[in-house]
Design a protein around this motif. Structure first.
Motif, PDB file in Angstrom:
ATOM      1  N   SER A  58     -13.319  -1.776  -2.873  1.00  6.52           N
ATOM      2  CA  SER A  58     -14.076  -0.706  -2.214  1.00  6.52           C
ATOM      3  C   SER A  58     -14.026   0.576  -3.033  1.00  6.52           C
ATOM      4  CB  SER A  58     -13.517  -0.451  -0.808  1.00  6.52           C
ATOM      5  OG  SER A  58     -13.625  -1.610  -0.008  1.00  6.52           O
ATOM      6  N   LEU A  59     -12.852   0.896  -3.556  1.00 11.07           N
ATOM      7  CA  LEU A  59     -12.717   2.123  -4.353  1.00 11.07           C
ATOM      8  C   LEU A  59     -13.449   2.004  -5.682  1.00 11.07           C
ATOM      9  CD1 LEU A  59      -8.968   3.074  -3.717  1.00 11.07           C
ATOM     10  CD2 LEU A  59     -11.002   3.920  -2.549  1.00 11.07           C
ATOM     11  N   LYS A  60     -13.331   0.854  -6.339  1.00 12.08           N
ATOM     12  CA  LYS A  60     -14.012   0.677  -7.629  1.00 12.08           C
ATOM     13  C   LYS A  60     -15.532   0.715  -7.447  1.00 12.08           C
ATOM     14  CE  LYS A  60     -12.453  -2.172 -10.796  1.00 12.08           C
ATOM     15  NZ  LYS A  60     -12.039  -1.213 -11.834  1.00 12.08           N
ATOM     16  N   GLY A  61     -15.991   0.239  -6.304  1.00 11.23           N
ATOM     17  CA  GLY A  61     -17.422   0.219  -6.043  1.00 11.23           C
ATOM     18  C   GLY A  61     -18.044   1.595  -5.901  1.00 11.23           C
ATOM     19  N   THR A  62     -17.244   2.627  -5.667  1.00 11.65           N
ATOM     20  CA  THR A  62     -17.770   3.991  -5.593  1.00 11.65           C
ATOM     21  C   THR A  62     -18.057   4.559  -6.979  1.00 11.65           C
ATOM     22  OG1 THR A  62     -15.595   5.069  -5.695  1.00 11.65           O
ATOM     23  CG2 THR A  62     -16.402   4.405  -3.517  1.00 11.65           C
ATOM     24  N   LYS A  63     -17.503   3.900  -8.018  1.00  9.01           N
ATOM     25  CA  LYS A  63     -17.632   4.325  -9.423  1.00  9.01           C
ATOM     26  C   LYS A  63     -16.974   5.693  -9.676  1.00  9.01           C
ATOM     27  CE  LYS A  63     -21.777   1.570 -10.275  1.00  9.01           C
ATOM     28  NZ  LYS A  63     -21.039   0.542 -11.033  1.00  9.01           N
ATOM     29  N   GLU A  64     -15.953   6.011  -8.887  1.00 12.15           N
ATOM     30  CA  GLU A  64     -15.166   7.215  -9.111  1.00 12.15           C
ATOM     31  C   GLU A  64     -13.790   6.812  -9.632  1.00 12.15           C
ATOM     32  OE1 GLU A  64     -16.156  10.809  -6.308  1.00 12.15           O
ATOM     33  OE2 GLU A  64     -15.880   9.031  -5.062  1.00 12.15           O
ATOM     34  N   PRO A  65     -13.095   7.704 -10.340  1.00 15.21           N
ATOM     35  CA  PRO A  65     -11.793   7.353 -10.939  1.00 15.21           C
ATOM     36  C   PRO A  65     -10.635   7.409  -9.938  1.00 15.21           C
ATOM     37  CG  PRO A  65     -12.333   9.615 -11.507  1.00 15.21           C
ATOM     38  CD  PRO A  65     -13.531   9.073 -10.762  1.00 15.21           C
ATOM     39  N   TRP A  66     -10.687   6.537  -8.947  1.00 16.13           N
ATOM     40  CA  TRP A  66      -9.633   6.502  -7.921  1.00 16.13           C
ATOM     41  C   TRP A  66      -8.311   6.024  -8.520  1.00 16.13           C
ATOM     42  CZ3 TRP A  66     -10.138   8.425  -3.072  1.00 16.13           C
ATOM     43  CH2 TRP A  66     -11.417   8.612  -2.570  1.00 16.13           C
ATOM     44  N   THR A  67      -7.224   6.478  -7.934  1.00 14.36           N
ATOM     45  CA  THR A  67      -5.899   5.946  -8.270  1.00 14.36           C
ATOM     46  C   THR A  67      -5.756   4.580  -7.617  1.00 14.36           C
ATOM     47  OG1 THR A  67      -4.918   8.157  -8.412  1.00 14.36           O
ATOM     48  CG2 THR A  67      -3.406   6.308  -8.061  1.00 14.36           C
ATOM     49  N   LEU A  68      -5.543   3.547  -8.412  1.00 14.07           N
ATOM     50  CA  LEU A  68      -5.403   2.185  -7.887  1.00 14.07           C
ATOM     51  C   LEU A  68      -3.959   1.725  -8.007  1.00 14.07           C
ATOM     52  CD1 LEU A  68      -8.606   0.554  -9.447  1.00 14.07           C
ATOM     53  CD2 LEU A  68      -8.341   1.581  -7.178  1.00 14.07           C
ATOM     54  N   VAL A  69      -3.611   0.769  -7.173  1.00 18.46           N
ATOM     55  CA  VAL A  69      -2.217   0.314  -7.114  1.00 18.46           C
ATOM     56  C   VAL A  69      -1.783  -0.306  -8.446  1.00 18.46           C
ATOM     57  CG1 VAL A  69      -2.898  -1.932  -6.142  1.00 18.46           C
ATOM     58  CG2 VAL A  69      -0.560  -1.080  -5.806  1.00 18.46           C
ATOM     59  N   ARG A  70      -0.589   0.089  -8.902  1.00 15.91           N
ATOM     60  CA  ARG A  70       0.016  -0.511 -10.098  1.00 15.91           C
ATOM     61  C   ARG A  70       1.186  -1.422  -9.732  1.00 15.91           C
ATOM     62  NH1 ARG A  70       0.468   4.014 -14.939  1.00 15.91           N
ATOM     63  NH2 ARG A  70      -1.709   4.668 -14.980  1.00 15.91           N
ATOM     64  N   HIS A  71       1.827  -1.119  -8.603  1.00 15.88           N
ATOM     65  CA  HIS A  71       3.006  -1.886  -8.189  1.00 15.88           C
ATOM     66  C   HIS A  71       2.810  -2.276  -6.723  1.00 15.88           C
ATOM     67  CE1 HIS A  71       5.206  -0.352 -11.778  1.00 15.88           C
ATOM     68  NE2 HIS A  71       4.448   0.701 -11.558  1.00 15.88           N
ATOM     69  N   LEU A  72       2.396  -3.510  -6.490  1.00  8.00           N
ATOM     70  CA  LEU A  72       2.222  -3.988  -5.128  1.00  8.00           C
ATOM     71  C   LEU A  72       3.464  -4.809  -4.774  1.00  8.00           C
ATOM     72  CD1 LEU A  72      -1.110  -5.385  -3.689  1.00  8.00           C
ATOM     73  CD2 LEU A  72       1.116  -5.901  -2.730  1.00  8.00           C
ATOM     74  N   ILE A  73       4.295  -4.251  -3.898  1.00 10.67           N
ATOM     75  CA  ILE A  73       5.598  -4.841  -3.585  1.00 10.67           C
ATOM     76  C   ILE A  73       5.529  -5.482  -2.205  1.00 10.67           C
ATOM     77  CG2 ILE A  73       8.068  -4.412  -3.489  1.00 10.67           C
ATOM     78  CD1 ILE A  73       6.722  -3.653  -6.177  1.00 10.67           C
ATOM     79  N   ALA A  74       5.493  -6.805  -2.183  1.00 10.65           N
ATOM     80  CA  ALA A  74       5.341  -7.540  -0.924  1.00 10.65           C
ATOM     81  C   ALA A  74       6.587  -8.364  -0.628  1.00 10.65           C
ATOM     82  CB  ALA A  74       4.120  -8.449  -0.997  1.00 10.65           C
ATOM     83  N   THR A  75       7.001  -8.343   0.623  1.00 11.48           N
ATOM     84  CA  THR A  75       8.112  -9.186   1.061  1.00 11.48           C
ATOM     85  C   THR A  75       7.563 -10.451   1.714  1.00 11.48           C
ATOM     86  OG1 THR A  75       8.217  -8.171   3.261  1.00 11.48           O
ATOM     87  CG2 THR A  75       9.569  -7.173   1.519  1.00 11.48           C
ATOM     88  N   GLU A  76       8.437 -11.423   1.839  1.00 11.33           N
ATOM     89  CA  GLU A  76       8.155 -12.575   2.690  1.00 11.33           C
ATOM     90  C   GLU A  76       8.458 -12.155   4.132  1.00 11.33           C
ATOM     91  OE1 GLU A  76       6.927 -15.577   1.466  1.00 11.33           O
ATOM     92  OE2 GLU A  76       6.767 -14.507  -0.436  1.00 11.33           O
ATOM     93  N   TYR A  77       8.655 -13.102   5.036  1.00  9.45           N
ATOM     94  CA  TYR A  77       8.858 -12.755   6.441  1.00  9.45           C
ATOM     95  C   TYR A  77      10.346 -12.728   6.800  1.00  9.45           C
ATOM     96  CZ  TYR A  77       3.865 -13.550   7.214  1.00  9.45           C
ATOM     97  OH  TYR A  77       2.500 -13.490   7.155  1.00  9.45           O
TER      98      TYR A  77
END
Length: 946
Positions: free
Chosen positions: A584-603
């Motif tokens: 969604s952010l890339k589709g605006t064609k603006e220089p948004w800050t995008l995630v570099r570190h996506l830290i996900a846990t299990e359950y």
């Protein structure tokens, strides 16, 4: 280097953990030198607490070598070969520049502040320049010892086809050709080494300090000498340290003490700074359909808080933003259940969430909500830019319709059987059991959550879709994902890439609801944004609520501003954060800050079942506040069992065991005994420290654990990082036990030695305080009070932080024992679900609610709740009012206990006691008990008079 003069008959034995490429060097050199070397592979578990240092060469019964260049030197001298200065210089370059740079680069353990890639590029460039006209590093037409040393070190990098290797075609050609020669090919067949990150991991498993030379404290290293200096393994605390590590510890100990990097109370706005790395941290926004359970807390806000606090201890510029997710079907469903409006539900649960996170000492820089004008404005602007860029589609969809209710049913208003795994209570948007995203129309046997009816049919409905296939093609989503996900957790990478592999499809981003952000198109004005399109935008709108300069964090094209964006969440949130939000952010064609570190846990599971927020199963934030067990104990245990690589479970028995063994008997015991000795035998003053070789060896052991702890934190492996802290306190306990200061105090001649032991113990306590600060901030504050210091000091080595003569404060135990009777009582109390518990409570005779909390809390930016007016005339009390009063009583009780502990003025204590009694009386009125509630002391005085 001449040919070997003597071929020895004695067989040398090299032990190595399976797949560790570090064994390549000694094996290749032994083959070139015709020295027989036998390899023994050892399987080492990654979770082991005390692991042997490998590879290791057994020379005789007492002598072991575990530095690979020292092993090579021994092999060459055993083969009667002369080491020339050029080879020694190359080995020095390999040990102190090339090897640490490669390991730091591969393992992602190097902080960019240290310039890992730049350092490695420089080192590889130097190697490439050394290649002779024949294509080798030696001065001959075939690869020799120089080639063996460098080839073995670069193997994990170049064999992994890393993109960095493509920048050095001549080096790659040398590497490929060298692999074909007999000695090198046989070594590969023998060791079966891993490459890339996995290869680096096998090295670190049994040598956590492998990058310390270049990227930690840049210690001066001893030069490799032509005469072998054997490294004798000294067993202490179950670990082994080298003479090199001891020398580094000695040098660091004598250096300057750094200032605390912790900034004072930050006034004004936190904005990105030029010329340095800036950290933006968000955690998944909790729904307001219930209070958070323990799984929610560790999966997002607590994990993010630990990392944010670690960054602050290091003096990094960081902004941590979170808030409540308030739009969508879940809110409407909860409002129907409780007979309130959606806005009333949001106000009620936002206040409850705020109180719970305050109690847990979660240090947000801003805690907001999605029901704001900024959310509407920013969300609609992103939507319209996507519309203008032709990334939205209008499509007709079959939607479920409840005939008794006469309404379209959004995802959360539908439950049914999951088409993938057969789970009978799958939601309309996602299955809780298998985590598959679903369309509500795909559910088998759908039923309406509003009325419970199975009379659910399908009808056509016009909706807006996000055109993910077009975004994938035009905005190069796959290319972005491949690069961005390098620093994500493995489960996040796997989930995101699975989506890409299956092929992205158009995704509906509107819903037939009233409670949400309105769609800014006339044709769809009666619809709202789908919550999973809208909710992640909350990170941006909350930042906008925090500062009018929010674009500096989120839309910044300046090359001088570097922002590392970390997102923390459980794995079920990954698809939305890894694909939908960035797309969604890339589709605006603006220089948004995008995630570099996506830290996900299990359950995190609950005992033998699952936590469930929607069904009220498990232990919730409001529950733990009533237990009387301090918040830091809960923080500790949740991080200790954090489901980092696989599902884990909360267990009452294990909760008790970990508190009693790790906190009380290990950490608390060491801190208390160390400071008590200073208090008792040295008038609460730090004595002069005269270090011995044994003391430096202990410092070296501690330093190794610090390095691994920091490396783990940089990778957001919080559970393992916490266990390294416990390993340090165990080293301290063993040190005390072996030195026996209680015996040294009996002899005047041993007093100086006793002072050194107690002084070193105090320095370890200071270090533990600093390392604990992100994990157990309340305990860290308590230790600072006992040490009489104001701030933690971050250091990668143990130092004499407390100077001789420093006066410590009053010493007291940090932890209390938990018993099985209490655990059983709590297990029974929180059995079943919330509705069943309320029903059980309603049948009991009404009595005042007793709520206690034992740890002071940090301030959190909150929005005032607009709770419903107090109920009167026999109407049931508003749960929000009851919960708020209980939270206020807990806070006031903590304040009273703190004042009493500090022996504050009696008038001040009495004033706060009266405030506490007033709150309890108000709760009594709400609970149907109008009798004023007195404290225990008042009761005792009253009974005595009678």
């Amino acid at each position: 280097m001449g040919k070997p003069k003597v071929v020895i008959n004695r067989v040398l034995k090299l032990s190595n953990n399976v797949g560790n490429p570090a064994a390549l060097k000694p094996i290749v050199v032994s083959k070139l030198a015709s020295v027989e070397l036998q390899l023994e592979n050892v399987t080492i578990p990654l979770e082991g607490k005390q692991r042997p240092r490998l590879p290791i060469l057994v020379v005789d019964e007492v002598t072991r070598l575990f530095d690979t260049n020292a092993i090579v030197t021994y092999i060459l001298e055993t083969g009667k070969l002369q080491l020339d200065p050029k080879l020694l210089n190359l080995m020095n370059f390999d040990a102190h520049r090339l090897s640490p740079a490669i390991l730091a680069y591969l393992s992602e353990k190097g902080d960019a502040d240290f310039g890992v890639t730049k350092e490695l590029t420089s080192a590889l460039s130097e190697i490439e320049k050394k290649i002779n006209p024949y294509g080798f590093l030696s001065e001959e037409r075939v690869p020799k010892y120089e080639d063996a040393i460098i080839w073995s070190t670069v193997y994990p990098l170049l064999a992994s086809n890393d993109k960095l290797g493509s920048k050095f075609p001549k080096l790659m050609e040398w590497f490929t050709n060298t692999c074909r020669y007999t000695a090198f090919a046989e070594a590969l067949a023998t060791v079966k080494p891993l490459s890339g990150k996995e290869g680096a991991k096998t090295i670190f498993v049994c040598n956590p300090a492998a990058v310390i030379s270049t990227f930690c404290e840049r210690f001066a290293r001893a030069e490799v000498s032509s005469t072998v200096k054997t490294e004798i393994m000294e067993e202490q605390s179950g670990t082994v340290v080298s003479t090199e590590e001891v020398a580094a510890a000695r040098q660091a100990w004598k250096g300057l003490i750094p200032h605390s990097a912790v900034k004072g109370k930050r006034s004004g706005q936190i904005l990105p700074l030029t010329g340095q790395k800036n950290y933006l941290v968000t955690s998944a926004l909790p729904y307001v359909n219930n209070v958070p359970h323990l799984g929610n807390i560790i999966g997002c806000v607590l994990s993010a808080d630990v990392f944010a606090r670690y960054c602050r201890v290091r003096g990094r510029n960081i902004l941590y933003v979170c808030g409540t997710d308030e739009y969508g079907t879940a809110t409407e469903t909860k409002a129907l259940e409780e007979g309130l409006t959606p806005q009333q539900i949001c106000d009620k649960y936002h206040a409850l969430h705020s109180e719970i996170y305050k109690w847990f000492d979660i240090g947000f820089d801003y805690f907001g909500r999605t029901t704001t004008k900024e959310q509407t404005q920013i969300g609609q602007e992103i939507f319209m830019r996507l519309h203008q860029n032709e990334y939205l589609k209008e499509m007709t969809v079959l939607q479920l319709f409840c005939e008794p209710c006469k309404r379209f049913l959004s995802d959360r208003f539908v439950e049914g059987t999951c088409p993938s795994c057969g789970y009978e209570d799958a939601r309309g948007d996602q299955c809780d059991k298998c985590s598959r995203l679903t369309n509500s129309t795909d559910l088998k046997n759908p039923r309406c959550k509003v009325c419970g009816s199975g009379q659910v049919i399908t009808k056509n409905s016009e909706q807006v879709f996000l055109d993910l296939p077009a975004l994938e093609q035009k905005e190069r989503l796959a290319e972005w994902l491949e690069k961005a996900s390098e620093q994500w957790t493995p489960n996040a990478r796997h989930i995101a890439k699975s989506w890409m592999k299956e092929g992205l499809k158009e995704r509906c981003i509107t819903r037939d609801l009233k409670w949400g952000t309105p769609v800014p198109l006339e044709k769809f004005k009666d619809k709202v944004f789908y919550v999973w399109f809208d909710a992640p935008i909350g990170y941006i709108s909350m930042t906008a609520n925090y500062t009018s300069n929010w674009k500096q964090w989120w839309i910044n094209s300046s090359k001088d501003v570097e922002i590392e964006y970390y997102q923390f969440m459980a794995k079920d949130n990954v698809p939305f954060h890894s694909i939908l939000f960035p797309a969604s952010l890339k589709g605006t064609k603006e220089p948004w800050t995008l995630v570099r570190h996506l830290i996900a846990t299990e359950y995190l599971n609950y005992e033998d079942g699952k936590f469930s927020k929607s069904r009220g199963v498990g232990v919730f934030g409001t529950d733990v506040m009533e237990t009387g067990i301090p918040a830091d104990i809960w923080r500790f245990y949740l991080i200790y069992v954090r489901p980092e690589s696989q599902d884990s479970a909360f267990s009452w028995d294990d909760f008790m065991t970990k508190n009693n063994s790790e906190l009380l008997n290990n950490l608390g015991n060491f801190v208390n005994r160390s400071l008590t000795f200073l208090e008792k035998f040295f008038h609460s003053e730090v004595p002069t420290i005269v270090m011995s070789e044994d003391d430096y060896r202990v410092v070296a052991e501690v330093n190794r654990e610090i390095v691994e702890h920091v490396n783990l934190l940089e990778l957001c492996k919080l559970r393992d990082a916490l266990r390294q802290i416990l390993a340090i306190s165990k080293i301290g306990n063993v040190y005390f036990q072996s030195q026996k200061p209680w015996t040294l105090t009996k002899n005047a001649a041993d007093r100086q030695r006793c002072g050194t032991v107690c002084g070193v113990g105090a320095q370890i306590v200071f270090l533990l305080m600093t390392l604990l600060d992100p994990f157990m901030p309340g305990v860290a504050r308590a230790i600072r009070e006992q040490l009489n210091v104001s701030k933690p000091i971050f250091s990668l080595t143990l130092l004499p932080f407390l100077p001789p003569g420093h006066k410590i404060g009053k010493v007291s135990p940090l932890f209390q024992k938990l018993d099985s009777d209490l655990m059983e009582k709590l297990r029974k109390k929180y059995a079943g679900n919330q509705a069943e518990r309320k029903e059980k409570e309603a049948k009991k005779p009404k009595s005042p609610s007793k709520s206690s909390a034992s740890v002071s809390v940090a301030s959190v930016d909150t929005v005032n709740s607009n709770d419903a007016p107090n109920s009167t005339g026999g109407v049931a009390a508003d749960p929000a009012e009851v919960a708020k009063l209980e939270a206020d009583i807990a806070k006031q009780g903590t304040l009273v206990r703190d004042l009493k502990a500090k022996k504050a003025d009696k008038a001040e204590i009495d004033k706060e006691v009266q405030a506490l009694l007033k709150l309890k009386f108000q709760l009594g009125l709400l609970s149907g008990n109008e009798t004023p509630i007195t404290d225990s002391k008042s009761k005792k005085r009253s009974s005595k008079k009678k």
